[in-house]
Structure formats: C-alpha cells, structure tokens
Scaffold this active site. Sequence first.
Site, PDB file in Angstrom:
ATOM      1  N   GLY A 159       2.675  -6.745 -12.807  1.00  0.00           N
ATOM      2  CA  GLY A 159       2.637  -7.230 -11.414  1.00  0.00           C
ATOM      3  C   GLY A 159       1.260  -7.684 -10.965  1.00  0.00           C
ATOM      4  O   GLY A 159       1.118  -8.696 -10.286  1.00  0.00           O
ATOM      5  N   ALA A 160       0.226  -6.930 -11.353  1.00  0.00           N
ATOM      6  CA  ALA A 160      -1.132  -7.257 -10.869  1.00  0.00           C
ATOM      7  C   ALA A 160      -1.938  -7.995 -11.932  1.00  0.00           C
ATOM      8  O   ALA A 160      -3.132  -8.227 -11.746  1.00  0.00           O
ATOM      9  CB  ALA A 160      -1.845  -5.971 -10.478  1.00  0.00           C
TER      10      ALA A 160
ATOM     11  N   ALA B 198       8.035  -2.666  -8.084  1.00  0.00           N
ATOM     12  CA  ALA B 198       7.269  -1.715  -7.254  1.00  0.00           C
ATOM     13  C   ALA B 198       6.796  -0.535  -8.093  1.00  0.00           C
ATOM     14  O   ALA B 198       5.641  -0.512  -8.557  1.00  0.00           O
ATOM     15  CB  ALA B 198       8.113  -1.249  -6.076  1.00  0.00           C
ATOM     16  N   ARG B 199       7.654   0.421  -8.320  1.00  0.00           N
ATOM     17  CA  ARG B 199       7.310   1.604  -9.107  1.00  0.00           C
ATOM     18  C   ARG B 199       8.524   2.031  -9.923  1.00  0.00           C
ATOM     19  O   ARG B 199       9.672   1.925  -9.445  1.00  0.00           O
ATOM     20  CB  ARG B 199       6.892   2.769  -8.195  1.00  0.00           C
TER      21      ARG B 199
ATOM     22  N   GLU C 216       5.743   5.102 -18.631  1.00  0.00           N
ATOM     23  CA  GLU C 216       4.973   3.956 -19.147  1.00  0.00           C
ATOM     24  C   GLU C 216       3.832   4.481 -19.997  1.00  0.00           C
ATOM     25  O   GLU C 216       3.197   5.473 -19.589  1.00  0.00           O
ATOM     26  CB  GLU C 216       4.394   3.136 -17.984  1.00  0.00           C
TER      27      GLU C 216
ATOM     28  N   HIS D 123       4.581  -3.689 -16.819  1.00  0.00           N
ATOM     29  CA  HIS D 123       3.779  -3.477 -15.603  1.00  0.00           C
ATOM     30  C   HIS D 123       2.709  -4.580 -15.434  1.00  0.00           C
ATOM     31  O   HIS D 123       1.509  -4.308 -15.426  1.00  0.00           O
ATOM     32  CB  HIS D 123       3.115  -2.084 -15.646  1.00  0.00           C
TER      33      HIS D 123
ATOM     34  N   ASP E 215      14.153  -0.983   6.049  1.00  0.00           N
ATOM     35  CA  ASP E 215      12.862  -0.298   6.096  1.00  0.00           C
ATOM     36  C   ASP E 215      12.828   0.486   7.400  1.00  0.00           C
ATOM     37  O   ASP E 215      12.593  -0.079   8.475  1.00  0.00           O
ATOM     38  CB  ASP E 215      11.709  -1.321   6.042  1.00  0.00           C
TER      39      ASP E 215
ATOM     40  N   ARG F  54       3.709  -5.013   2.882  1.00  0.00           N
ATOM     41  CA  ARG F  54       2.882  -6.176   2.533  1.00  0.00           C
ATOM     42  C   ARG F  54       3.590  -7.085   1.540  1.00  0.00           C
ATOM     43  O   ARG F  54       3.719  -8.291   1.762  1.00  0.00           O
ATOM     44  CB  ARG F  54       1.553  -5.705   1.942  1.00  0.00           C
ATOM     45  N   ILE F  55       4.057  -6.500   0.419  1.00  0.00           N
ATOM     46  CA  ILE F  55       4.678  -7.349  -0.608  1.00  0.00           C
ATOM     47  C   ILE F  55       6.070  -7.792  -0.148  1.00  0.00           C
ATOM     48  O   ILE F  55       6.435  -8.961  -0.298  1.00  0.00           O
ATOM     49  CB  ILE F  55       4.730  -6.612  -1.968  1.00  0.00           C
TER      50      ILE F  55
HETATM   51  P1  NAD Z   1       3.259  -1.285   1.700  1.00  0.00           P
HETATM   52  O1  NAD Z   1       2.814   0.095   1.987  1.00  0.00           O
HETATM   53  O2  NAD Z   1       2.626  -2.424   2.393  1.00  0.00           O
HETATM   54  O3  NAD Z   1       4.837  -1.381   2.006  1.00  0.00           O
HETATM   55  C1  NAD Z   1       5.757  -0.399   1.638  1.00  0.00           C
HETATM   56  C2  NAD Z   1       6.908  -0.460   2.622  1.00  0.00           C
HETATM   57  O4  NAD Z   1       7.917   0.437   2.173  1.00  0.00           O
HETATM   58  C3  NAD Z   1       6.509   0.000   4.022  1.00  0.00           C
HETATM   59  O5  NAD Z   1       6.843  -0.993   4.983  1.00  0.00           O
HETATM   60  C4  NAD Z   1       7.317   1.256   4.238  1.00  0.00           C
HETATM   61  O6  NAD Z   1       7.735   1.437   5.577  1.00  0.00           O
HETATM   62  C5  NAD Z   1       8.497   1.033   3.326  1.00  0.00           C
HETATM   63  N1  NAD Z   1       9.206   2.264   2.974  1.00  0.00           N
HETATM   64  C6  NAD Z   1       8.670   3.485   2.703  1.00  0.00           C
HETATM   65  N2  NAD Z   1       9.665   4.368   2.436  1.00  0.00           N
HETATM   66  C7  NAD Z   1      10.831   3.673   2.551  1.00  0.00           C
HETATM   67  C8  NAD Z   1      12.183   4.049   2.390  1.00  0.00           C
HETATM   68  N3  NAD Z   1      12.552   5.298   2.104  1.00  0.00           N
HETATM   69  N4  NAD Z   1      13.128   3.098   2.551  1.00  0.00           N
HETATM   70  C9  NAD Z   1      12.779   1.819   2.875  1.00  0.00           C
HETATM   71  N5  NAD Z   1      11.511   1.420   3.052  1.00  0.00           N
HETATM   72  C10 NAD Z   1      10.536   2.346   2.884  1.00  0.00           C
HETATM   73  O7  NAD Z   1       3.186  -1.440   0.129  1.00  0.00           O
HETATM   74  P2  NAD Z   1       2.993  -2.807  -0.716  1.00  0.00           P
HETATM   75  O8  NAD Z   1       1.555  -3.126  -0.827  1.00  0.00           O
HETATM   76  O9  NAD Z   1       3.938  -3.832  -0.184  1.00  0.00           O
HETATM   77  O10 NAD Z   1       3.467  -2.300  -2.166  1.00  0.00           O
HETATM   78  C11 NAD Z   1       4.844  -2.045  -2.418  1.00  0.00           C
HETATM   79  C12 NAD Z   1       5.001  -1.398  -3.791  1.00  0.00           C
HETATM   80  O11 NAD Z   1       4.559  -2.299  -4.817  1.00  0.00           O
HETATM   81  C13 NAD Z   1       4.197  -0.115  -3.984  1.00  0.00           C
HETATM   82  O12 NAD Z   1       5.000   0.819  -4.670  1.00  0.00           O
HETATM   83  C14 NAD Z   1       3.062  -0.549  -4.894  1.00  0.00           C
HETATM   84  O13 NAD Z   1       2.562   0.522  -5.654  1.00  0.00           O
HETATM   85  C15 NAD Z   1       3.781  -1.576  -5.755  1.00  0.00           C
HETATM   86  N6  NAD Z   1       2.921  -2.516  -6.477  1.00  0.00           N
HETATM   87  C16 NAD Z   1       3.219  -2.775  -7.790  1.00  0.00           C
HETATM   88  C17 NAD Z   1       2.450  -3.667  -8.520  1.00  0.00           C
HETATM   89  C18 NAD Z   1       2.742  -3.937  -9.951  1.00  0.00           C
HETATM   90  O14 NAD Z   1       1.823  -4.116 -10.728  1.00  0.00           O
HETATM   91  N7  NAD Z   1       3.975  -4.002 -10.344  1.00  0.00           N
HETATM   92  C19 NAD Z   1       1.360  -4.310  -7.898  1.00  0.00           C
HETATM   93  C20 NAD Z   1       1.105  -4.052  -6.552  1.00  0.00           C
HETATM   94  C21 NAD Z   1       1.892  -3.151  -5.842  1.00  0.00           C
END
Ligand code: NAD
Length: 533
Positions: free
Chosen positions: A285-286, A235-236, A265, A283, A174, A154-155
């Site tokens: 992001g949101a 991301a994380r 954190e 942190h 991916d 998604r992101i």
């Molecule tokens: P999502 O599930 O839509 O997308 C994750 C993608 O990662 C998927 O397409 C998946 O196939 C891919 N993936 C999984 N394992 C993989 C690997 N080994 N190699 C390559 N690609 C791989 O998730 P999202 O909603 O896009 O969120 C992405 C990240 O952002 C998550 O970790 C989420 O927790 C984090 N996030 C952080 C904040 C923040 O405050 N910083 C806010 C929102 C989301």
Amino acid sequence: MFNIKNMKVLIAEMVDKKVVEKIKAQCNVDEKYKLSHEELLKIIPEYNAIIIRSETQVNRSFLDAAVNLKIVGRAGSGLDNIDIDYATKKGVIVANTPESNIVSAAEQTMTLLLATSRNTVWANNTIKSGKWDRKKFIGSELYQKTLGIIGLGRIGGLISERAKGFGMNLIAYDPYISDSRFEKYGVEKKNSIEELVKESDFITIHTPRTEETIDIISDKEIELMKDGVRLVNVARGGLYNEDALYRGMKSGKIASVGIDVWMTEPQETHPLYEFNTMIGTPHLGASTREAQFRVGDEVANEVLAGLKGEIVKNAVNIPSVSDSTFVKLKTFIALSEKMGRIYSQIKREGIKKIGLSFGGNEISNKEDVKVLSLVAIKGILDSTVPETVNFVNANYIAEQRGIEIKESIELDTGDYNNLMKITIEDISGDKFEIEGTVLEKKYPRIVRIGEFELDLVPEGKLVYLPHRNVPGVIGRVGIKMSEFNVNISKMIVSDSKENGSIMILTVDNNMPDILVENLKNIDEIKDVKVINL
Ligand code: NAD
C-alpha cells in the site's frame, strides 16, 4: 527557540538519503541500522532524537535508558512498537506520519478493485504461459455499481473521490464521524455493517485494526452479501476473516478478492492463493517512491521541530494539527507561547489559575484553542516550575500542580480583528493580564500588559521597567545603558492613571547583572526584568 546544532539524531531504520542530508544540515546525525535492543540501550543516552520504522522497540527499558531523548519520529503510521503512555510520562514526544502514504494506499485500493474485477493478473499469467483465452476473463465494470466503504477516514475519503470518477454509487459505514463528512464526500451513510454489505457490489475497508474491527467481515456478513460481490482490503490483515473469505470464494458467493494486508505477514503459503480470482500483494500500500520520500521528509520536519521546541504537527501524545490549521495558526502559536514566556520572566510566582480567552475569525474552533492554550501553558510554566516543560508534559505538569485552566473562545476583540488574552492568578490572589494580536495574518503584537496599552513586537531581548512617570527617568536609563555599552534598538513607553508607567526596551546586547543592579538603583525605577524571547 533552541539552537539545535549540537543535538544528536540517531537514524535507526532506513529513510531516503535526501532526508538524512536535510537533518544533517541542522544537527549531528548517526545512521546505525539493525542494532539489537541491548546495543541500542547502550548508545541511546547520547541522543536527543531517534527516527525509526516498525522494527525498533521503544518500550520502558528503552525510554528509561534514553535520558536525553526529546522525540521519537516514526516514519510511517503504525505505533504498535512504541509505549506511548510511558513516553508521555517521560516527556518524550512521539510523532508519526499518518498522511504521507494515504494517496499511495488509496491508489493501491483502486488498483486491486480494477484488477480483480477484470481478472488482470490471471489473464496476464495465462498469456505468458502461451495461451490466448478471452472468454474466461469476462469481468465487470465499476460504472454504476455500488461501492461500500467501511471507514470513511483519510483513505476512505480519497477512495470516495476516486470511485466517483468511475461513476460508482457510494455508501459507507463509519459510526465515529459526523454526518457532514458523509455529505462532504457525497456518500450515503449506512447505520450498520449489515445494511452496507447487503447493498454493495464492491466492498473496501479502511479502518484501523482494533478489537471491534478484527473479523468485522466474517461468515455471517458474507452470507448477507449479494452473489458475485467483490472485496478488497488494503487496510490491515484480519479485518476480513481469512477463513470466511476462503469459504466465500470456494462457494462462489464472492467473485473476487484483492488483499494487500494479511493476518500474518510475511507468509509463503495461504489457502486463498489457490484462487485465480484472488489477487494478493505483500503489503505494498505505501510502497511508492513518492510515499517513501514523503514519509522520510515528514518525519525529518517533525524531529527538527521537536528538537527546536516547536509544535510537532503529527505528535500523537500532544494535540496534533492539520496542515491547514498549522498554516492558519503558525503566527498565533508563536505569539501565544511568547505571551506565556513574558509572564514567566516578569512574575515567576506560584500559579493558581490560568485563563485563556480567544476571539476573532482565525481562531474558530475548540481544536485551535486547545493548541494555543497548550503552547501558552508551556510558555508560562517554562521558567516557573523546576521540571523541564515541553508540549508533551505541559498540561500534565499544570494538572499535577493543581493549576486550574479555563479556556474560552468568546473574547470581544474590540478594535482588533483577533485577540488572545491570558490571565494568570497567582497563589496570593494577584492577577497578571496580557493581550496579543496578529496583524495582517503575520505580524504578532503584544497590545496590553496589565493596565498598560502597548504596541510591542515580541522578539529578541527585552528589558521591562515599571517606573514613576516623572521627568528625567528615560534619560537616566539611557545613560546607564550606554555606560555598559548596551544598545537600545527600540523603546516603548506607556502610562496608566494609577500605576505609573512602563518602559520596554529592545536591546541588541546581553544585559550584565551589574547593569540590572544599577538600573534598579535609580529611584524612580520600581523593578527591572530582562525578558528573552
Ligand atoms: P483514519 O484514521 O483516517 O480513518 C479510519 C476510519 O475508520 C475513521 O474514520 C474511523 O472512524 C473509522 N472506524 C474506526 N472503527 C470503525 C468501525 N468499527 N467501523 C467503521 N469505521 C470505523 O485512517 P486512514 O489513514 O484512512 O487509514 C486506514 C487504514 O489503512 C489503517 O488501518 C491504516 O493502518 C491502513 N493503511 C495501510 C497501508 C498499506 O500499506 N496497506 C498504508 C496506509 C494506511
């Protein structure tokens, strides 16, 4: 659907005030923050739903105590604090809000990409300390640079759209998505992390934190990168090995890093803080007003849907549905459950097999079928088995009872644009068939029950009366109904060659048992079933 006026929702972690008001308008709400686990265990038995963020531990002891709980709403996306498997066994829905903050996270990523490549924070600190230095801060453009995206979910998808606006070349790694997703976003697919890091000027990661993704970027990968590479992680924490990042920054191999998420954190000190070319955020992001409101609003919608027994869009322990699928299937979902409930109120036999067939343009893929089947199965089992059936445990209960489920998407729709057919075979081998359609995208109709063709609006209180097709039956039924002051607002009669006729009445009042008995005593009436939809 249930009336939820008397239900109780506990808001255990803060959400937007408007959201609290929205839930209060429909049921009882208590806001109790910062409770210890023990305090929570004491009060949770009285609640039907709880709204939490990341602090409340929804573990076995919590779920054992929560005897009336139907749904846990997690405002946010992480689910580390919830025992999802145990919740599923207990029939408790767990729902989160994974889409509510993705735009904010994507914008934070763009912020860090831009700010690190132009030394914005370092320059800001310098000017505020009274110095005017311009040479030191020469940065680099994003334009025509290659951005490597790890994780095109998604992101990652939103990042590709935004980065395209800056004229960047896009590549992504991916391994878990189809080629069409790369095509959709105009991103070149890379088959390994090594390929991606070698070709990228900028790298951003958007995967979840799993065993596979922790340290996905470490010394070996940094070694392969271009000199002067710039990295961002929103991301994380821990996806980029922080010690390896430090070494890469120290040696000058990495020109800058932007980090929003950390291995630990919160933390007050970190070796990476020594670099002016590192921008760190706690942190965030949101952390936008929009995302905060959206998170609360979405969780409120999910909790209210869960309490009403409706499909919960982002439930993680039942098939989840995207916004567009939800809009597309809304009427089909309601119809499918009602078709199941009609069976369970007419037949109520031990079930051996359930066949679910679908046809038509609106029901176009396996995910649609999965959702529609689940709601139909819930409807069928609702009053057929002694357990409480909900969307979480319907498939589980069917499996436990050895009911064979068969789904198909190739039903011939005949004269209709779309058609759903449910065939239920009971343990004595008898088959019950029911068919339904949705007219003009919004009007559900039952078009066949057994061999009887119909045009029935499936709503309200119905009385189902198979009877012999002879003069006077309809009149006698009408007289009995009026004797008990039950008003008939609609009537449908259909006949078949071999099995007589059926009459289906839509009535405005409750049907007293004695009236049902009186109707059964009419000679030509073979059976009387009251159906509540
Ligand atoms: P999502 O599930 O839509 O997308 C994750 C993608 O990662 C998927 O397409 C998946 O196939 C891919 N993936 C999984 N394992 C993989 C690997 N080994 N190699 C390559 N690609 C791989 O998730 P999202 O909603 O896009 O969120 C992405 C990240 O952002 C998550 O970790 C989420 O927790 C984090 N996030 C952080 C904040 C923040 O405050 N910083 C806010 C929102 C989301």
